[in-house]
Design a protein around this motif. Structure first.
Motif, PDB file in Angstrom:
ATOM      1  N   ALA A  36      60.301  12.404  67.863  1.00  0.00           N
ATOM      2  CA  ALA A  36      59.760  11.045  67.775  1.00  0.00           C
ATOM      3  C   ALA A  36      58.510  10.899  68.635  1.00  0.00           C
ATOM      4  N   ASN A  37      58.567  11.415  69.852  1.00  0.00           N
ATOM      5  CA  ASN A  37      57.403  11.336  70.738  1.00  0.00           C
ATOM      6  C   ASN A  37      56.220  12.109  70.173  1.00  0.00           C
ATOM      7  N   TRP A  64      55.495  12.623  66.983  1.00  0.00           N
ATOM      8  CA  TRP A  64      54.907  11.834  65.894  1.00  0.00           C
ATOM      9  C   TRP A  64      54.130  10.633  66.441  1.00  0.00           C
ATOM     10  N   LEU A  65      54.753   9.905  67.362  1.00  0.00           N
ATOM     11  CA  LEU A  65      54.117   8.694  67.887  1.00  0.00           C
ATOM     12  C   LEU A  65      52.854   9.022  68.677  1.00  0.00           C
ATOM     13  N   ASN A 119      62.355   7.316  59.577  1.00  0.00           N
ATOM     14  CA  ASN A 119      63.208   6.929  60.691  1.00  0.00           C
ATOM     15  C   ASN A 119      63.960   8.132  61.252  1.00  0.00           C
ATOM     16  N   VAL A 146      59.148   6.504  63.236  1.00  0.00           N
ATOM     17  CA  VAL A 146      58.259   7.380  64.003  1.00  0.00           C
ATOM     18  C   VAL A 146      56.892   7.536  63.367  1.00  0.00           C
ATOM     19  N   ASN A 147      56.742   7.084  62.133  1.00  0.00           N
ATOM     20  CA  ASN A 147      55.440   7.243  61.476  1.00  0.00           C
ATOM     21  C   ASN A 147      54.740   5.901  61.341  1.00  0.00           C
ATOM     22  N   ARG A 201      56.687   1.004  70.097  1.00  0.00           N
ATOM     23  CA  ARG A 201      57.732   1.966  69.745  1.00  0.00           C
ATOM     24  C   ARG A 201      57.828   3.092  70.776  1.00  0.00           C
ATOM     25  N   GLN A 202      56.704   3.484  71.352  1.00  0.00           N
ATOM     26  CA  GLN A 202      56.731   4.490  72.419  1.00  0.00           C
ATOM     27  C   GLN A 202      57.504   3.979  73.622  1.00  0.00           C
ATOM     28  N   VAL A 209      61.210   4.184  72.827  1.00  0.00           N
ATOM     29  CA  VAL A 209      61.725   5.550  72.948  1.00  0.00           C
ATOM     30  C   VAL A 209      61.914   5.913  74.419  1.00  0.00           C
TER      31      VAL A 209
END
Length: 307
Positions: free
Chosen positions: A69-70, A72-73, A167, A178-179, A243-244, A247
């Motif tokens: 996730a990190n 992608w973000l 997701n 994540v996108n 979103r970061q 996370v």
């Protein structure tokens, strides 16, 4: 009840075997550092241990998911930051081109740089991480921009779900997108860049029409100007930043969970060495006393028996 010699011998051997069993179990605990070496030793501890290990396995998987996730973000944020920087340069070039004193050669030079920036933004739109295109929605196996006949690129017409989110589960029942679906954003930017390039390539277009592409309060905004596009980029980056942060908070929560489950697993299975050693010494003393008493009670020969 008549107590025979065989009964004494049998009882002594049985008690000695039990004593050996207790000492063997304690020795296994001291050697392994665990209260049990097999599930049959204590089914309750074994079942609890299985549950704790299952929780730790889930924590490990969620940790790997958060790394993805990190990735992608962070890549999405960096890519949009590059596009934002390019928008600043486009603004500078358009302001320069809107000056009525530019010669056709000057406009041509500006046009060439605008075209290069447009290609660079298209390349950013095709950002790929481990084989996945991060701005193509759920069509992660297809690039956002594809080549067209005669040169140049256009938005991939085969993107069926370019506005959908990807997701990833980062905790029990908790998923995060994540996108950043970039089809509309990059398509609008690409069209705007093409319009600016066309204006620069048309000698009949004056500086006022180029100035309208700047947008803002002082110009007649067309919703496809530089200011509008830059604001949309900043909005997308703000969403990524939120979103970061989410996370990061979940990473802290996951770290606390790992510590707690690890402690519970240790308390459930790890042997208390001081207690185990004390019990071992006590059982050895009892065992030696049993051997000593048994040697006196049980006669070893017929001569000892009749003496």
């Amino acid at each position: 009840m008549r107590v025979t010699q065989s009964m004494l011998s049998g009882n002594m051997l049985r008690n000695l075997n039990n004593s050996y069993g207790k000492m063997s179990k304690l020795q296994d605990q001291l050697t392994s550092g665990s209260k049990i070496t097999r599930p049959s030793d204590d089914p309750v501890i074994a079942v609890k241990g299985m549950g704790y290990r299952r929780d730790l396995a889930k924590v490990e998987q969620y940790t790997r998911n958060m790394i993805t996730a990190n990735s992608w973000l962070d890549s999405s944020d960096e890519s949009l930051n590059q596009v934002g920087e390019q928008m600043k340069r486009v603004r500078e070039l358009v302001i320069q081109a809107a000056n009525g004193t530019n010669t056709p050669e000057d406009r041509d030079k500006i046009k060439k740089e605008i075209d290069q920036i447009r290609q660079q933004i298209q390349d950013v739109g095709n950002t790929n991480i481990d084989g996945s295109y991060i701005f193509s929605g759920t069509n992660t196996n297809q690039p956002l921009f594809t080549p067209v006949a005669g040169g140049g690129k256009e938005i991939n017409p085969n993107l069926n779900a370019a506005d959908k989110g990807v997701n990833i589960e980062i905790y029990d029942g908790i998923q995060i997108q994540v996108n950043t679906p970039g089809k509309d954003l990059f398509e609008n930017i690409n069209d705007m860049m093409g319009k600016i390039s066309d204006l620069l390539g048309d000698p009949s277009k004056n500086g006022e029409e180029l100035g309208d592409m700047l947008g803002g309060v002082s110009s007649s905004s067309t919703n496809d100007d530089i200011t509008t596009m830059h604001n949309k980029i900043l909005e997308a980056q703000a969403d990524i930043g939120a979103r970061q942060n989410r996370v990061e908070m979940m990473e802290n929560r996951l770290g606390i969970r790992e510590v707690n489950v690890t402690k519970q697993l240790r308390d459930n299975e790890s042997v208390d060495y001081s207690k185990a050693i004390t019990e071992m010494v006590t059982n050895e003393s009892i065992h030696q006393a049993a051997l000593s008493v048994g040697a006196k009670i049980i006669q070893q020969t017929l001569v000892d028996f009749i003496r």
